[in-house]
Design a protein around this motif. Structure first.
Motif, short mmCIF file in Angstrom:
data_model
loop_
_atom_site.label_atom_id
_atom_site.label_comp_id
_atom_site.label_asym_id
_atom_site.label_seq_id
_atom_site.Cartn_x
_atom_site.Cartn_y
_atom_site.Cartn_z
N MET A 1 35.13 49.88 51.96
CA MET A 1 35.28 48.44 52.21
C MET A 1 35.33 47.65 50.72
SD MET A 1 34.28 47.59 55.26
CE MET A 1 33.09 46.13 55.86
N LEU A 2 34.85 48.16 49.75
CA LEU A 2 35.18 47.79 48.51
C LEU A 2 36.70 47.59 47.89
CD1 LEU A 2 33.85 46.35 46.01
CD2 LEU A 2 33.61 48.74 44.98
N THR A 3 37.19 48.81 48.33
CA THR A 3 38.66 48.93 48.28
C THR A 3 39.46 47.90 48.98
OG1 THR A 3 38.64 51.00 47.59
CG2 THR A 3 40.73 50.17 48.02
N SER A 4 39.06 47.57 50.06
CA SER A 4 39.78 46.49 51.06
C SER A 4 39.45 45.19 50.56
CB SER A 4 39.13 46.76 52.43
OG SER A 4 39.62 45.75 53.28
N TYR A 5 38.21 44.85 50.29
CA TYR A 5 37.97 43.43 49.58
C TYR A 5 38.75 43.17 48.37
CZ TYR A 5 33.94 43.45 52.80
OH TYR A 5 33.07 43.44 53.99
N LEU A 6 38.90 44.12 47.64
CA LEU A 6 39.78 43.99 46.40
C LEU A 6 41.05 43.88 46.56
CD1 LEU A 6 37.79 46.61 43.94
CD2 LEU A 6 37.79 44.10 43.59
N THR A 7 41.69 44.63 47.57
CA THR A 7 43.00 44.51 47.88
C THR A 7 43.29 43.17 48.27
OG1 THR A 7 42.88 46.93 48.18
CG2 THR A 7 44.82 45.45 48.98
N LYS A 8 42.59 42.95 49.38
CA LYS A 8 42.66 41.42 50.02
C LYS A 8 42.44 40.36 49.11
CE LYS A 8 41.68 43.16 54.66
NZ LYS A 8 40.88 43.00 55.69
N GLY A 9 41.49 40.43 48.01
CA GLY A 9 41.27 39.25 47.05
C GLY A 9 42.56 39.31 45.96
N CYS A 10 43.23 40.60 45.65
CA CYS A 10 44.46 40.35 44.87
C CYS A 10 45.51 39.86 45.62
CB CYS A 10 44.65 41.64 44.33
SG CYS A 10 43.53 42.28 42.92
N GLU A 11 45.60 40.22 46.85
CA GLU A 11 46.78 39.74 47.75
C GLU A 11 46.79 38.11 47.93
OE1 GLU A 11 46.43 41.94 51.40
OE2 GLU A 11 47.40 43.59 50.51
N THR A 12 45.43 37.71 47.82
CA THR A 12 45.17 35.99 48.17
C THR A 12 45.69 35.42 46.91
OG1 THR A 12 43.41 36.66 49.64
CG2 THR A 12 43.71 34.38 48.81
N LEU A 13 45.12 35.89 45.55
CA LEU A 13 45.57 35.60 44.53
C LEU A 13 47.15 35.55 44.43
CD1 LEU A 13 42.71 36.86 41.91
CD2 LEU A 13 43.18 34.63 42.73
N SER A 14 47.62 36.49 44.72
CA SER A 14 49.11 36.55 44.26
C SER A 14 49.81 35.54 45.24
CB SER A 14 49.92 37.94 44.84
OG SER A 14 49.40 39.08 44.02
N GLN A 15 49.36 35.38 46.58
CA GLN A 15 49.91 34.10 47.28
C GLN A 15 49.80 33.09 46.52
OE1 GLN A 15 48.40 34.01 51.24
NE2 GLN A 15 48.56 36.30 51.67
N GLU A 43 43.75 25.26 48.48
CA GLU A 43 42.34 25.24 48.85
C GLU A 43 42.29 26.24 49.60
OE1 GLU A 43 41.26 21.04 49.86
OE2 GLU A 43 42.31 20.38 48.15
N GLU A 44 42.72 26.55 50.81
CA GLU A 44 42.50 27.55 51.65
C GLU A 44 42.58 28.91 51.15
OE1 GLU A 44 45.38 26.72 54.63
OE2 GLU A 44 44.17 24.94 55.56
N LEU A 45 43.56 28.95 50.34
CA LEU A 45 43.51 30.39 49.52
C LEU A 45 42.24 30.67 48.54
CD1 LEU A 45 47.32 30.73 48.90
CD2 LEU A 45 45.87 32.05 50.44
N LEU A 46 41.95 29.50 47.96
CA LEU A 46 40.79 29.71 46.84
C LEU A 46 39.46 30.04 47.88
CD1 LEU A 46 41.39 26.87 44.33
CD2 LEU A 46 41.12 29.31 44.08
N ALA A 51 35.60 34.17 49.18
CA ALA A 51 34.97 34.79 50.38
C ALA A 51 34.94 36.42 49.88
CB ALA A 51 35.58 34.78 51.49
N TYR A 52 36.12 36.82 49.67
CA TYR A 52 36.30 38.28 49.35
C TYR A 52 35.59 38.47 47.85
CZ TYR A 52 40.10 38.74 52.90
OH TYR A 52 40.73 38.81 53.81
N LYS A 53 35.60 37.47 46.87
CA LYS A 53 34.88 37.76 45.83
C LYS A 53 33.50 38.15 45.89
CE LYS A 53 33.48 35.48 41.37
NZ LYS A 53 32.15 35.99 41.80
N ASN A 54 32.85 37.01 46.86
CA ASN A 54 31.58 37.32 47.20
C ASN A 54 31.16 38.53 47.92
OD1 ASN A 54 30.74 34.84 46.16
ND2 ASN A 54 31.11 33.86 48.06
N HIS A 55 32.12 39.24 48.82
CA HIS A 55 32.08 40.41 49.51
C HIS A 55 31.83 41.47 48.43
CE1 HIS A 55 32.01 39.17 53.65
NE2 HIS A 55 33.23 38.61 53.45
#
Length: 70
Positions: A1-15, A43-46, A51-55
């Motif tokens: 789970m943690l890896t998934s949240y980190l990966t998705k958070g990084c992808e969101t920041l890249s976007q 704003e949506e990406l932030l 949300a991922y950061k909180n996870h």
């Protein structure tokens, strides 16, 4: 789970970074029309990133609490 949240958070920041770079180029060429559309998307990406950061924070806190000596 943690890896998934980190990966998705990084992808969101890249976007977010990609859209911001587009905005900077648009400003340089005085093309301001898309900035307002991008502002909503950013704003949506932030919100998604936070949300991922909180996870991540919750998962890390749980791991630390469950494994204090590791």
């Amino acid at each position: 789970m943690l890896t998934s949240y980190l990966t998705k958070g990084c992808e969101t920041l890249s976007q977010l970074i990609a859209i911001t770079k587009e905005d900077l180029e648009a400003v340089k060429t005085a093309k301001h029309d898309g900035l307002f559309v991008n502002a909503k998307r950013k704003e949506e990406l932030l919100q998604t990133f936070y949300a991922y950061k909180n996870h991540v924070d919750t998962t890390m806190s749980s791991l630390i609490a469950n494994h204090p000596n590791e």
